[in-house]
Design a protein around this motif. Structure first.
Motif, PDB file in Angstrom:
ATOM      1  N   ASP A 157       0.841  -1.177   0.000  1.00  0.00           N
ATOM      2  CA  ASP A 157       0.000   0.000   0.000  1.00  0.00           C
ATOM      3  C   ASP A 157       0.888   1.243   0.000  1.00  0.00           C
ATOM      4  O   ASP A 157       1.651   1.466   0.933  1.00  0.00           O
ATOM      5  CB  ASP A 157      -0.891  -0.020   1.239  1.00  0.00           C
ATOM      6  CG  ASP A 157      -1.984   1.016   1.166  1.00  0.00           C
ATOM      7  OD1 ASP A 157      -2.526   1.337   2.234  1.00  0.00           O
ATOM      8  OD2 ASP A 157      -2.307   1.495   0.076  1.00  0.00           O
ATOM      9  N   THR A 173      -0.160   7.718   1.179  1.00  0.00           N
ATOM     10  CA  THR A 173       0.445   8.587   2.185  1.00  0.00           C
ATOM     11  C   THR A 173      -0.556   8.815   3.309  1.00  0.00           C
ATOM     12  O   THR A 173      -1.744   8.512   3.183  1.00  0.00           O
ATOM     13  CB  THR A 173       0.833   9.943   1.567  1.00  0.00           C
ATOM     14  OG1 THR A 173      -0.348  10.597   1.126  1.00  0.00           O
ATOM     15  CG2 THR A 173       1.807   9.766   0.417  1.00  0.00           C
ATOM     16  N   ASP A 174      -0.073   9.385   4.406  1.00  0.00           N
ATOM     17  CA  ASP A 174      -0.960   9.685   5.526  1.00  0.00           C
ATOM     18  C   ASP A 174      -2.043  10.667   5.115  1.00  0.00           C
ATOM     19  O   ASP A 174      -3.193  10.554   5.545  1.00  0.00           O
ATOM     20  CB  ASP A 174      -0.152  10.256   6.700  1.00  0.00           C
ATOM     21  CG  ASP A 174       0.748   9.216   7.325  1.00  0.00           C
ATOM     22  OD1 ASP A 174       0.429   8.014   7.189  1.00  0.00           O
ATOM     23  OD2 ASP A 174       1.757   9.605   7.946  1.00  0.00           O
ATOM     24  N   LEU A 175      -1.695  11.638   4.283  1.00  0.00           N
ATOM     25  CA  LEU A 175      -2.674  12.613   3.813  1.00  0.00           C
ATOM     26  C   LEU A 175      -3.760  11.929   3.002  1.00  0.00           C
ATOM     27  O   LEU A 175      -4.945  12.201   3.184  1.00  0.00           O
ATOM     28  CB  LEU A 175      -1.986  13.702   2.979  1.00  0.00           C
ATOM     29  CG  LEU A 175      -2.921  14.748   2.376  1.00  0.00           C
ATOM     30  CD1 LEU A 175      -3.640  15.518   3.477  1.00  0.00           C
ATOM     31  CD2 LEU A 175      -2.155  15.699   1.489  1.00  0.00           C
ATOM     32  N   LYS A 176      -3.383  11.024   2.125  1.00  0.00           N
ATOM     33  CA  LYS A 176      -4.360  10.317   1.295  1.00  0.00           C
ATOM     34  C   LYS A 176      -5.310   9.486   2.156  1.00  0.00           C
ATOM     35  O   LYS A 176      -6.505   9.407   1.874  1.00  0.00           O
ATOM     36  CB  LYS A 176      -3.622   9.421   0.285  1.00  0.00           C
ATOM     37  CG  LYS A 176      -4.524   8.679  -0.656  1.00  0.00           C
ATOM     38  CD  LYS A 176      -5.205   9.618  -1.609  1.00  0.00           C
ATOM     39  CE  LYS A 176      -6.036   8.800  -2.612  1.00  0.00           C
ATOM     40  NZ  LYS A 176      -6.821   9.647  -3.463  1.00  0.00           N
ATOM     41  N   ARG A 177      -4.798   8.882   3.220  1.00  0.00           N
ATOM     42  CA  ARG A 177      -5.649   8.099   4.113  1.00  0.00           C
ATOM     43  C   ARG A 177      -6.615   8.991   4.890  1.00  0.00           C
ATOM     44  O   ARG A 177      -7.719   8.585   5.204  1.00  0.00           O
ATOM     45  CB  ARG A 177      -4.787   7.322   5.105  1.00  0.00           C
ATOM     46  CG  ARG A 177      -4.172   6.084   4.529  1.00  0.00           C
ATOM     47  CD  ARG A 177      -3.485   5.261   5.628  1.00  0.00           C
ATOM     48  NE  ARG A 177      -2.427   4.479   5.043  1.00  0.00           N
ATOM     49  CZ  ARG A 177      -1.160   4.825   4.997  1.00  0.00           C
ATOM     50  NH1 ARG A 177      -0.767   5.944   5.539  1.00  0.00           N
ATOM     51  NH2 ARG A 177      -0.269   4.049   4.420  1.00  0.00           N
ATOM     52  N   ALA A 178      -6.184  10.203   5.223  1.00  0.00           N
ATOM     53  CA  ALA A 178      -7.004  11.093   6.045  1.00  0.00           C
ATOM     54  C   ALA A 178      -8.043  11.858   5.241  1.00  0.00           C
ATOM     55  O   ALA A 178      -9.069  12.261   5.791  1.00  0.00           O
ATOM     56  CB  ALA A 178      -6.109  12.083   6.778  1.00  0.00           C
TER      57      ALA A 178
END
Length: 123
Positions: free
Chosen positions: A2, A5-10
């Motif tokens: 996977d 990024t953290d931004l994409k998950r949030a």
């Protein structure tokens, strides 16, 4: 694998919409405590070391009793909000929920006990 990024998950998860409300609650109670603390110190301080009857007579007057009750309630509500924020930041799962419930009950119980004691003296 996977590669998000953290931004994409949030993105799209939204916010809890409680942070601002809690921040203002803590700010207001902090200012209230900042104002109440000198009043409490100057009303409670002179009674340290006095005989029991003198303290009872003093706290039967409205001003010292009201200041003491406001201080107790404001302090425990500030404590409740602060500890809840702390628990939400550092605990997870069922333990977090149970701890929040227990500390909320503790805060309200301690505030009620303090107000009851002051009312019993004042009345």
């Amino acid at each position: 694998m996977d590669y998000m990024t953290d931004l994409k998950r949030a993105v799209g998860m939204g916010s809890a919409r409680e942070g601002t409300k809690r921040h203002w609650s803590m700010t207001k109670s902090s200012v209230a405590l900042l104002i109440l603390t000198p009043f409490f110190v100057f009303t409670f301080g002179p009674m340290t070391g006095e005989p029991h009857d003198a303290v009872l007579a003093y706290f039967q007057r409205p001003f010292p009793a009201i200041i003491a009750a406001l201080m107790v309630v404001t302090t425990f509500m500030h404590f409740k909000t602060g500890v809840q924020m702390l628990i939400e930041d550092y605990m997870h799962g069922l333990a977090r929920e149970i701890t929040i419930i227990l500390l909320t009950c503790l805060s309200y119980g301690a505030a009620a006990t303090g107000v009851f004691a002051i009312a019993k003296i004042a009345l």
